[in-house]
Design an enzyme around this catalytic site. Structure first.
Site, PDB file in Angstrom:
ATOM      1  N   ALA A   1       0.854  -1.243   0.019  1.00 25.42           N
ATOM      2  CA  ALA A   1      -0.017  -0.010  -0.065  1.00 25.42           C
ATOM      3  C   ALA A   1       0.763   1.457   0.044  1.00 25.42           C
ATOM      4  CB  ALA A   1      -0.901   0.096   1.249  1.00 25.42           C
ATOM      5  N   THR A   2       0.313   2.384  -0.688  1.00 26.48           N
ATOM      6  CA  THR A   2       1.049   3.565  -0.956  1.00 26.48           C
ATOM      7  C   THR A   2       0.154   4.567  -1.641  1.00 26.48           C
ATOM      8  OG1 THR A   2       3.088   2.646  -1.226  1.00 26.48           O
ATOM      9  CG2 THR A   2       2.486   4.063  -3.148  1.00 26.48           C
ATOM     10  N   THR A   3       0.575   5.715  -1.935  1.00 31.32           N
ATOM     11  CA  THR A   3       0.128   6.662  -3.073  1.00 31.32           C
ATOM     12  C   THR A   3       1.499   7.101  -3.503  1.00 31.32           C
ATOM     13  OG1 THR A   3      -1.660   7.209  -1.787  1.00 31.32           O
ATOM     14  CG2 THR A   3      -1.204   8.633  -3.525  1.00 31.32           C
TER      15      THR A   3
ATOM     16  N   LYS B   1       9.955   5.794  -1.585  1.00 29.86           N
ATOM     17  CA  LYS B   1       9.126   5.026  -2.596  1.00 29.86           C
ATOM     18  C   LYS B   1       9.729   5.750  -3.816  1.00 29.86           C
ATOM     19  CE  LYS B   1       5.418   3.836   0.471  1.00 29.86           C
ATOM     20  NZ  LYS B   1       4.185   4.093   0.787  1.00 29.86           N
TER      21      LYS B   1
END
Lengths: 255, 269
Positions: free
Chosen positions: A31-33, A64
């Site tokens: 998970a991430t943006t 990231k």
């Protein structure tokens, strides 16, 4: 194939990813943006810093947005173990190509290299143990323009003509990006470096508001998103003090 | 017949003579450490002789282009696989040369039924701090040497000795100093090689060259200017101040113009 580092690794028995049984019930770090959009001087790429496993926050200082070489960046969403491995392979592949062939790998060649890795990783992605959905952005020296591409887990590449987003928080900001770019005071591509950085901070703060797997700004801990800029001069990272100043004057509600 | 020890020794001796003669027309290579990093310099006719090997490693070579390419690829493969499987810090010139290249080159040299490598290599390794830079040279027979401050490659050990004698007492601080020293050392080496060749001296012992006095700076610059009519000056730098992991960069003609002695920089244009 001349200058192919991944082929060289495979000849030595290297295998990318973990294939086999589906990871049912396993809490993988994910998970991430991440986002990228074109602004006046090039491309801005940004990402939050949270890594989660299920409901647990594993780490709040993840980078990231990773520099592959002087002119390209890969932003990662998905399983970090596989994503970091891909970044390391690409970093070595581009260097190896340049050093053996005495010329830079073309921008199309770089895109294809990532696509091939994602394709090789399909068994792990489908098993649920290694899905990666990256954004690749860089400066194409031949075309003299900065470009953004995003991928699906099978390795298909798509050009983000104006912007691209990925990760669990991306649905929230995709709509905002479309709105800002279409009806905002100015399109994203006309924004200055500072305006673009403010926009990125606002977008990631919005994503954190609605997605528990996206980390927001933590002013007490001095944690700000990673923001990198790609221009004809190469990749530069925006320093935390600069981001803090922009956040306090343009994003924080108390400002 | 080479099964007999005497025949084998004779064959290796013949091979040494043959190889020494192959380098007589080659262009010397000079490596000098300075505050900004490591400079490698040579003169070449189109095909480059200086290469990037890894983040902090640069290579210079003399010999047959195909053999140089083969050894260069071996170094590149070893360095990148090691850098990927372990880390960039574990890729060291010392390990690449001592355990990677030297055994291969020695074996090729001593297997008298097979072709030896017609190549000599100079590897420059940029240290994390100034003063920690290093050089490794390897001869066609697999003999390697470690050096600091400077290193050279030339057709024979006596020519190399003359170049080193020039470099030893010099102090090198700036990049301009390094370019100046490298150019002078190259000219000394190239003149000595040509003198050996013209006088028919034995390239192995290089007696012809050792008798020749070291020329003054003016004569050396004239020699370089003459060489520049058919060749071009090639300089690369492992630059301590370059951002990012890869420290290697080529000095372009614009930058060289500002670094070369005045009478040479005008000859560049």
């Amino acid at each position: 194939m001349q200058g192919d580092f991944y082929q060289l690794l495979k000849e030595q028995g290297y295998v990318l990813g973990m294939s086999g049984q589906a990871g049912v019930g396993q809490a993988l770090t994910t998970a991430t943006t991440i986002l990228a959009f074109k602004y006046r001087d090039g491309v801005l790429v940004a990402g939050d810093r949270r890594a989660t496993a299920g409901n647990m926050v594993m780490y709040d200082r993840t980078d990231k947005v990773l520099e592959i070489d002087r002119h390209s960046v890969m932003a990662i969403a998905g399983v970090p173990a596989t994503a970091y491995e891909m970044v390391r392979i690409l970093e070595h592949s581009f260097k190896y190509y340049r050093r053996t062939q005495l010329q830079e790998l073309s921008f199309e060649g770089k895109l294809r290299a990532l696509s091939k890795l994602l394709k090789e990783n399909v068994p792990a992605a489908l098993a649920g143990t290694g899905a990666v959905v990256p954004i690749f952005a860089g400066y194409d020296a031949e075309q003299e323009s900065a470009k953004i591409y995003f991928y699906d887990i099978l390795g298909a590449e798509f050009e983000g003509v104006e912007y691209a987003v990925s990760g669990s928080g991306s649905p929230t900001i995709r709509g905002i990006l479309h709105y800002v770019n279409t009806w905002g005071e100015q399109p994203l591509s006309a924004m200055s470096e500072e305006q673009a950085a403010v926009q990125a901070l606002r977008l990631l703060t919005s994503a954190a508001e609605f997605d528990s797997a996206t980390g927001g700004v933590n002013r007490e801990a001095g944690l700000y998103p990673v923001v990198k800029l790609i221009t004809p001069n190469g990749v530069t990272a925006m320093a935390d003090p600069h981001l803090r100043s922009l956040f306090e004057s343009n994003v924080s509600k108390g400002s | 017949m080479y099964e007999e020890p005497y025949r084998w020794v004779e064959a290796v001796g013949n091979r040494r003579q043959y190889l020494d003669a192959q380098f007589a027309q080659g262009s010397p290579v000079v490596g000098v450490s300075c505050d900004q990093g490591i400079l490698l310099m040579t003169m070449s006719k189109g095909t480059p002789k200086l290469y990037e090997i890894y983040d902090r490693l640069a290579l210079g070579g003399m010999g047959h282009p195909a053999d140089l390419e083969k050894l260069r690829f071996t170094l590149l493969e070893m360095a990148h696989v090691e850098g990927f499987n372990r880390s960039a810090s574990d890729v060291t010139g010392s390990r690449l040369i001592k355990y990677g290249i030297a055994p291969v080159v020695k074996q090729a040299f001593e297997e008298v039924f097979k072709a030896p490598f017609i190549a000599k290599l100079l590897l420059g390794e940029l240290g994390q701090k100034a003063g920690k830079d290093g050089f490794l040279t390897i001869n066609y027979d697999g003999v390697f040497e470690e050096k600091n401050r400077y290193a050279v490659l030339a057709a024979s050990s006596s020519v190399e000795q003359r170049m080193v004698e020039y470099l030893r007492p010099q102090s090198c601080v700036s990049l301009k100093d390094a370019v100046d020293l490298a150019i002078h050392a190259w000219a000394i080496g190239d003149r000595a090689q040509r003198h050996t060749d013209d006088t028919g001296g034995d390239p192995k012992d290089g007696k012809g060259s050792s008798d020749q006095p070291v020329a003054d700076s003016q004569t050396l610059m004239t020699h370089i200017r003459q060489c520049m009519q058919g060749k071009s000056i090639e300089c690369v730098l492992l630059d301590r101040h370059v951002a990012g992991t890869s420290k290697y960069r080529t000095l372009g003609s614009g930058e060289l113009e500002t670094l070369l002695p005045k009478d040479l920089s005008s000859a560049l244009t």
